[in-house]
Design an enzyme around this catalytic site. Structure first.
Site, PDB file in Angstrom:
ATOM      1  N   HIS A 100      -7.073 -40.173  32.461  1.00 24.95           N
ATOM      2  CA  HIS A 100      -7.968 -39.705  31.395  1.00 24.95           C
ATOM      3  C   HIS A 100      -8.789 -40.921  30.956  1.00 24.95           C
ATOM      4  CE1 HIS A 100      -8.968 -38.465  27.240  1.00 24.95           C
ATOM      5  NE2 HIS A 100      -8.709 -37.220  27.616  1.00 24.95           N
ATOM      6  N   LYS A 110      -0.290 -32.520  21.010  1.00 25.62           N
ATOM      7  CA  LYS A 110      -0.255 -31.862  22.321  1.00 25.62           C
ATOM      8  C   LYS A 110       1.147 -31.255  22.537  1.00 25.62           C
ATOM      9  CE  LYS A 110      -3.891 -34.774  24.325  1.00 25.62           C
ATOM     10  NZ  LYS A 110      -4.941 -33.840  24.731  1.00 25.62           N
ATOM     11  N   GLN A 146       0.394 -36.122  28.324  1.00 27.50           N
ATOM     12  CA  GLN A 146       0.670 -34.787  28.875  1.00 27.50           C
ATOM     13  C   GLN A 146       2.157 -34.572  29.166  1.00 27.50           C
ATOM     14  OE1 GLN A 146      -1.375 -32.379  28.873  1.00 27.50           O
ATOM     15  NE2 GLN A 146      -3.217 -33.548  28.369  1.00 27.50           N
ATOM     16  N   ASP A 149       0.978 -43.749  29.780  1.00 24.76           N
ATOM     17  CA  ASP A 149       0.275 -42.752  28.978  1.00 24.76           C
ATOM     18  C   ASP A 149       1.055 -41.439  29.124  1.00 24.76           C
ATOM     19  OD1 ASP A 149      -1.309 -40.698  28.098  1.00 24.76           O
ATOM     20  OD2 ASP A 149      -3.111 -41.303  29.169  1.00 24.76           O
ATOM     21  N   CYS A 183     -12.552 -35.202  30.631  1.00 25.27           N
ATOM     22  CA  CYS A 183     -12.516 -36.657  30.354  1.00 25.27           C
ATOM     23  C   CYS A 183     -11.809 -37.401  31.478  1.00 25.27           C
ATOM     24  CB  CYS A 183     -11.839 -36.957  29.017  1.00 25.27           C
ATOM     25  SG  CYS A 183     -12.700 -36.260  27.622  1.00 25.27           S
TER      26      CYS A 183
HETATM   27  C1  LIG Z   1      -3.496 -37.976  29.927  1.00 27.46           C
HETATM   28  C2  LIG Z   1      -4.200 -38.110  28.611  1.00 27.46           C
HETATM   29  N1  LIG Z   1      -4.297 -39.318  28.044  1.00 27.46           N
HETATM   30  C3  LIG Z   1      -4.889 -39.493  26.856  1.00 27.46           C
HETATM   31  C4  LIG Z   1      -5.433 -38.440  26.174  1.00 27.46           C
HETATM   32  C5  LIG Z   1      -6.058 -38.661  24.851  1.00 27.46           C
HETATM   33  O1  LIG Z   1      -5.340 -37.987  23.854  1.00 27.46           O
HETATM   34  P1  LIG Z   1      -5.893 -37.935  22.379  1.00 27.46           P
HETATM   35  O2  LIG Z   1      -7.221 -37.222  22.449  1.00 27.46           O
HETATM   36  O3  LIG Z   1      -4.872 -37.171  21.603  1.00 27.46           O
HETATM   37  O4  LIG Z   1      -6.061 -39.334  21.932  1.00 27.46           O
HETATM   38  C6  LIG Z   1      -5.390 -37.162  26.735  1.00 27.46           C
HETATM   39  C7  LIG Z   1      -6.013 -36.012  26.068  1.00 27.46           C
HETATM   40  O5  LIG Z   1      -6.262 -34.998  26.656  1.00 27.46           O
HETATM   41  C8  LIG Z   1      -4.741 -37.002  27.980  1.00 27.46           C
HETATM   42  O6  LIG Z   1      -4.635 -35.804  28.551  1.00 27.46           O
END
Ligand SMILES: Cc1ncc(COP(=O)(O)O)c(C=O)c1O
Length: 396
Positions: A112, A212, A189, A186, A353
């Site tokens: 992401h 999430k 998900q 990270d 994204c």
């Molecule tokens: C794999 C991953 N990392 C980071 C993020 C960013 O999350 P947030 O928008 O809650 O900061 C997302 C959001 O969809 C994501 O799917």
């Protein structure tokens, strides 16, 4: 708790729509909302700031929330920093560590933007960014591990939000440790969908959002910082609550987590996240996994037989999360999502994204259905029927 029925009973929105956009944000059960409302209505006070009883009660609840997070990821509370979301947590890592020109940071093509851009920007400081590349249908190329050689930091997601692929984090972490590199995960998900254990992962940093998988409020996230690496980190922001002492010429930073949480934190959000983790525990994470695996298998089995539909991510379902990205040949992903919306089905469309992997696969975007434990076979069948109908009109 029995899923999906008992969880659905706690989420009125499930009676209105088929919510299949959990990778963007999940719906929030009533007990979690009630915990947030209770704070505002019954004991609102600032934390760590007063001796009056409301402040004490709020501080106690805030601390308990931190303990629940620590327990959820098998960390100690002193390693849990509350932040706004995953994005903020990952930026804290990129900006808080010291890098020298020539240092190597490794990430993957499946990330992401939130786990890509903060590290890509380090190139302005002379850091070299190396990327473990992906191959169709959206999985990591197994031949890329040697890129980790000489790395200072390796950062990767556990589950790709764009492809649903479960990344080989254990293997990547082991390669990082062999090089003496820091390892950042990270878990945006993964949290609330699969068990999380920072000790088993062997990571130095782990980031996730409350809104999430945990089904908590927005605006609250977590940065796990392993004790061993805390002295290598500088907070991005300074201010009230973050120091032990201040003079005209200097300051002494408070220990982690307080040194990294200046200003009034999202108290209601943290309390809500604590309640959400209690809720997940009551369901049992293995039940969440089981329901999502059932729905994933059903979706890919059905999609595999629909003409014009291509689905992405690992072909082995053990390494495919409940996030199914697909395209319908000749159709814009937003148009497919709009058609589904007219039938009360909420899915995400676009590049999610995650432009690097979209570019690798030469597609502008996908439609993405992403599941949680409250989703049902009927909801998935409804989505599949509509996609099949869309495909039929293309053939005609
Ligand atoms: C794999 C991953 N990392 C980071 C993020 C960013 O999350 P947030 O928008 O809650 O900061 C997302 C959001 O969809 C994501 O799917």
């Amino acid at each position: 708790m029995r899923i999906p029925d008992e969880v659905r009973a706690d989420i009125p929105l499930t009676r209105k729509v088929a919510y299949l956009d959990n990778a963007a944000t999940s719906l929030t059960p009533a007990p979690v909302v009630e915990a947030v409302v209770r704070y505002y209505m019954e004991y609102k006070g600032n934390v760590h700031r007063g001796v009056h009883s409301l402040s004490e009660e709020a501080s106690r609840a805030f601390h308990e929330a931190r303990e629940k997070v620590a327990h959820f990821i098998n960390a100690s509370p002193e390693e849990v920093v509350f932040v706004g979301n995953t994005t903020e947590a990952l930026n804290c890592v990129a900006l808080g560590l010291t890098f020298d020109p020539g240092d190597i940071v490794v990430t993957t093509e499946l990330e992401h933007h939130s786990n890509f851009l903060p590290f890509l920007r380090l190139q302005n400081r002379g850091v070299t960014m190396k990327v473990l590349e992906a191959v169709p249908p959206g999985v990591l190329d197994g031949e890329q591990m040697e890129k980790i050689q000489g790395a200072h930091l390796v950062t990767c997601s556990m589950i790709s939000n764009a492809m649903g692929t479960v990344l080989p984090v254990q293997e990547i972490g082991a390669a990082a440790r062999k090089e003496g590199a820091l390892f950042c995960v990270d878990a945006a998900q993964a949290a609330g969908h699969v068990p999380l254990d920072v000790r088993k992962l062997g990571c130095d940093f782990l980031a996730f959002s409350g809104h999430k998988g945990p089904m908590g409020p927005t605006g609250i996230g977590v940065l796990f910082m392993k004790e061993r690496v805390q002295n290598q980190m500088e907070p991005c922001f300074l201010g009230g609550g973050a120091v032990k002492d201040v003079s005209l010429s200097g300051y002494q930073l408070a220990d982690v987590p307080h040194g990294f949480e200046p200003g009034t934190p999202n108290i209601a959000g943290a309390i809500g996240l604590g309640a959400a983790l209690d809720y997940i525990r009551k369901i049992g994470i293995s039940h969440v996994q089981k329901q999502e695996a059932l729905l994933t298998r059903l979706t890919v089995d059905e999609f595999s037989s629909i003409p014009h539909v291509t689905w992405y991510g690992s072909r082995e379902l053990e390494t495919h999360a409940g996030v199914i990205s697909f395209t319908v040949e000749g159709m814009n992903s937003h148009d497919v999502a709009s058609i589904l919306d007219t039938h009360g089905i909420m899915v995400r469309s676009g590049h999610h994204c995650a432009l690097p992997i979209m570019k690798k696969l030469c597609i502008p975007g996908t439609v993405r259905a992403s599941y949680h434990c409250y989703n049902t076979v009927q909801e998935v069948e409804l989505m599949v029927d509509i996609v099949r109908e869309v495909s039929r009109t293309l053939a005609g």
